[in-house]
Design a protein around this motif. Structure first.
Motif, PDB file in Angstrom:
ATOM      1  N   GLN A 104       0.597  -1.203   0.008  1.00  0.00           N
ATOM      2  CA  GLN A 104      -0.050   0.052   0.181  1.00  0.00           C
ATOM      3  C   GLN A 104       0.960   1.025   0.048  1.00  0.00           C
ATOM      4  O   GLN A 104       0.385   2.309  -0.777  1.00  0.00           O
ATOM      5  CB  GLN A 104      -1.027  -0.023   1.121  1.00  0.00           C
ATOM      6  N   GLY A 108       1.784   4.120  -3.293  1.00  0.00           N
ATOM      7  CA  GLY A 108       0.740   4.990  -2.938  1.00  0.00           C
ATOM      8  C   GLY A 108       1.206   6.263  -1.844  1.00  0.00           C
ATOM      9  O   GLY A 108       0.599   7.170  -2.001  1.00  0.00           O
ATOM     10  N   LEU A 135      -1.454   3.671 -12.684  1.00  0.00           N
ATOM     11  CA  LEU A 135      -2.875   4.315 -12.500  1.00  0.00           C
ATOM     12  C   LEU A 135      -3.799   3.183 -11.847  1.00  0.00           C
ATOM     13  O   LEU A 135      -4.646   3.201 -11.190  1.00  0.00           O
ATOM     14  CB  LEU A 135      -3.368   4.922 -13.622  1.00  0.00           C
ATOM     15  N   HIS A 136      -3.664   2.084 -12.628  1.00  0.00           N
ATOM     16  CA  HIS A 136      -4.444   0.766 -12.246  1.00  0.00           C
ATOM     17  C   HIS A 136      -4.378   0.363 -11.020  1.00  0.00           C
ATOM     18  O   HIS A 136      -5.108   0.006 -10.132  1.00  0.00           O
ATOM     19  CB  HIS A 136      -4.339  -0.307 -13.482  1.00  0.00           C
ATOM     20  N   HIS A 138      -2.868   2.008  -8.187  1.00  0.00           N
ATOM     21  CA  HIS A 138      -3.311   2.912  -7.126  1.00  0.00           C
ATOM     22  C   HIS A 138      -4.253   3.878  -7.132  1.00  0.00           C
ATOM     23  O   HIS A 138      -4.764   4.483  -6.433  1.00  0.00           O
ATOM     24  CB  HIS A 138      -1.740   3.781  -7.160  1.00  0.00           C
ATOM     25  N   ARG A 139      -4.831   4.282  -8.574  1.00  0.00           N
ATOM     26  CA  ARG A 139      -5.893   5.137  -8.957  1.00  0.00           C
ATOM     27  C   ARG A 139      -6.705   4.630  -9.946  1.00  0.00           C
ATOM     28  O   ARG A 139      -6.752   4.982 -10.960  1.00  0.00           O
ATOM     29  CB  ARG A 139      -5.492   6.409  -9.117  1.00  0.00           C
ATOM     30  N   ASP A 141      -9.695   4.444 -10.646  1.00  0.00           N
ATOM     31  CA  ASP A 141     -10.869   5.271 -11.263  1.00  0.00           C
ATOM     32  C   ASP A 141     -10.255   6.085 -12.191  1.00  0.00           C
ATOM     33  O   ASP A 141     -10.946   6.664 -12.956  1.00  0.00           O
ATOM     34  CB  ASP A 141     -11.713   5.989 -10.151  1.00  0.00           C
ATOM     35  N   ALA A 142      -8.742   6.560 -12.120  1.00  0.00           N
ATOM     36  CA  ALA A 142      -8.394   7.552 -13.051  1.00  0.00           C
ATOM     37  C   ALA A 142      -7.498   6.636 -14.126  1.00  0.00           C
ATOM     38  O   ALA A 142      -6.885   7.843 -14.952  1.00  0.00           O
ATOM     39  CB  ALA A 142      -7.503   8.382 -12.288  1.00  0.00           C
ATOM     40  N   GLU A 147      -5.763  10.915 -18.434  1.00  0.00           N
ATOM     41  CA  GLU A 147      -4.878  10.911 -17.107  1.00  0.00           C
ATOM     42  C   GLU A 147      -3.409  11.036 -17.413  1.00  0.00           C
ATOM     43  O   GLU A 147      -2.595  11.478 -16.948  1.00  0.00           O
ATOM     44  CB  GLU A 147      -5.487  10.373 -16.208  1.00  0.00           C
ATOM     45  N   SER A 187       0.727   8.049  -8.908  1.00  0.00           N
ATOM     46  CA  SER A 187      -0.049   7.632  -7.618  1.00  0.00           C
ATOM     47  C   SER A 187      -0.488   8.403  -6.867  1.00  0.00           C
ATOM     48  O   SER A 187      -0.881   8.432  -5.504  1.00  0.00           O
ATOM     49  CB  SER A 187       0.462   6.422  -7.255  1.00  0.00           C
ATOM     50  N   GLN A 188       0.111   9.858  -6.864  1.00  0.00           N
ATOM     51  CA  GLN A 188       0.030  11.036  -6.061  1.00  0.00           C
ATOM     52  C   GLN A 188       0.443  10.832  -4.820  1.00  0.00           C
ATOM     53  O   GLN A 188       0.028  10.751  -3.687  1.00  0.00           O
ATOM     54  CB  GLN A 188      -1.430  11.158  -5.929  1.00  0.00           C
TER      55      GLN A 188
END
Length: 362
Positions: A104, A108, A135-136, A138-139, A141-142, A147, A187-188
């Motif tokens: 995580q 992340g 992106l898949h 960690h995020r 939805d984005a 993106e 992953s911001q």
């Protein structure tokens, strides 16, 4: 909060009541091989506050990269082992996390940018697909092409929509490193660890990557741990600098003060090795000898075999780690911060030892 370094039993004063994002405390790292125990890192401590940039500086073999890899437990264990110390990320000890918890935080919370983008990128997949994979994970939805295009635009890649299907070999080294930064930012993360991100690039591209990291930090508010062997690239980005040698910290302090007036002989030697434009010197200034190998660290101050200011007691007495000035920590020894800095220009003088010739402060 400024970065604070300490040895066991030392309690530096807190600069702020707010807990740092990352707090490494008395970290010790060993490698076990063929029945031998090799100490790689000893009692390394530092803090990084939210939105702060700490530059970890030292020659190759000083222990910088293994310290950084330890933050997300990326070193295989065995052979790596942590006999003592803590790595507190948002107050939680990474060394005591489960595999699920580590997955995580990897990406992340903490993202890495490594020094060889051509070795880090997968040569058989387009760069857009590789960013999409991050992106898949960690995020989800984005995880869309829009993106990916936004991230490529964020790191300064021109015509990002047409670059989605490019393979790594179709990009220059500087563009590849920008893709790696975009992938890390997907992953911001709260902490970006950049391990020698400019080593394989020419001087012009180095300046562009450093400027990009500085702008991204200001725009996104993330923290950065920048690892480098070259003090010449840190003046425009670092809030604080920590200098590492032979698995130990030797000096730390605010970037402007450390670059203007380095206290430890090793830091001065690193500063003197930065090439200066307009210099009439026939040869570059180099540090004699080599960083000692694991298992062969000298007694006393570990820099004394290479130190031009070494005295007999330097080989017998390990420097005492203490706050030598307000906000500045180092090992006090006859040739270290307890000794008088060199007079006038050069490293330790009023200038930044030629650093500003390459990256003037803003």
């Amino acid at each position: 909060m400024p970065s604070i370094l300490s040895q066991p039993g030392t309690t530096p004063p807190a600069a702020s009541p707010k807990a740092p994002l990352l707090s490494v405390r008395n970290l010790c790292l060993e490698f076990h091989k063929d029945g031998k125990v090799l100490s790689a890192v000893e009692n390394v401590s530092f803090d990084i506050a939210a939105g702060e940039t700490l530059c970890l500086v030292g020659e190759s073999g000083s222990g910088k990269s293994v310290t950084a890899l330890s933050i997300a437990q990326l070193l295989p264990a065995p052979p790596a082992r942590y006999p003592s110390g803590e790595i507190l990320l948002n107050g939680r000890d990474v060394l005591r996390m489960s595999k699920t918890e580590l997955r995580q935080i990897r990406g992340g919370v903490v993202s890495y940018v490594f020094q060889e983008p051509s070795a880090s990128l997968n040569p058989v997949f387009p760069v857009g697909r590789q960013i999409l994979e991050s992106l898949h994970l960690h995020r989800p939805d984005a995880a869309k092409d829009g993106e990916v295009i936004r991230l490529l635009k964020l790191v300064g890649i021109p015509a990002p929509d047409s670059r989605l299907k490019d393979y790594p070999h179709q990009m220059s080294g500087g563009m590849q490193q920008r893709v790696m930064i975009a992938m890390a930012l997907a992953s911001q993360p709260k902490l970006l660890i950049a391990d020698e991100p400019t080593t394989a690039l020419d001087v012009t591209i180095q300046a562009q990557i450093i400027e990009l990291l500085r702008e991204l930090k200001q725009r996104l508010g993330m923290s950065i741990l920048l690892i480098t062997h070259n003090l010449g690239i840190v003046s425009d980005i670092a809030d604080r600098v920590a200098v590492m040698y032979a698995g130990q910290m030797v000096e730390s302090g605010p970037a402007n003060e450390l670059l203007t007036r380095p206290l430890h002989p090793y830091t001065r030697a690193l500063m003197n090795s930065v090439p200066q434009l307009g210099s009439n010197a026939d040869r570059l200034t180099a540090i004699g000898g080599n960083v000692p190998q694991l298992g062969a660290f000298p007694s006393g101050c570990r820099f004394h075999p290479r130190c031009p200011k070494a005295q007999p007691e330097c080989s017998r007495q390990e420097p005492e780690w203490k706050e030598v000035e307000l906000g500045r920590w180092g090992g006090a020894s006859p040739g270290g911060p307890g000794g008088a800095p060199p007079p006038g220009g050069g490293a330790g003088g009023g200038e930044r030892a030629g650093v500003d010739h390459h990256y003037p402060p803003r």
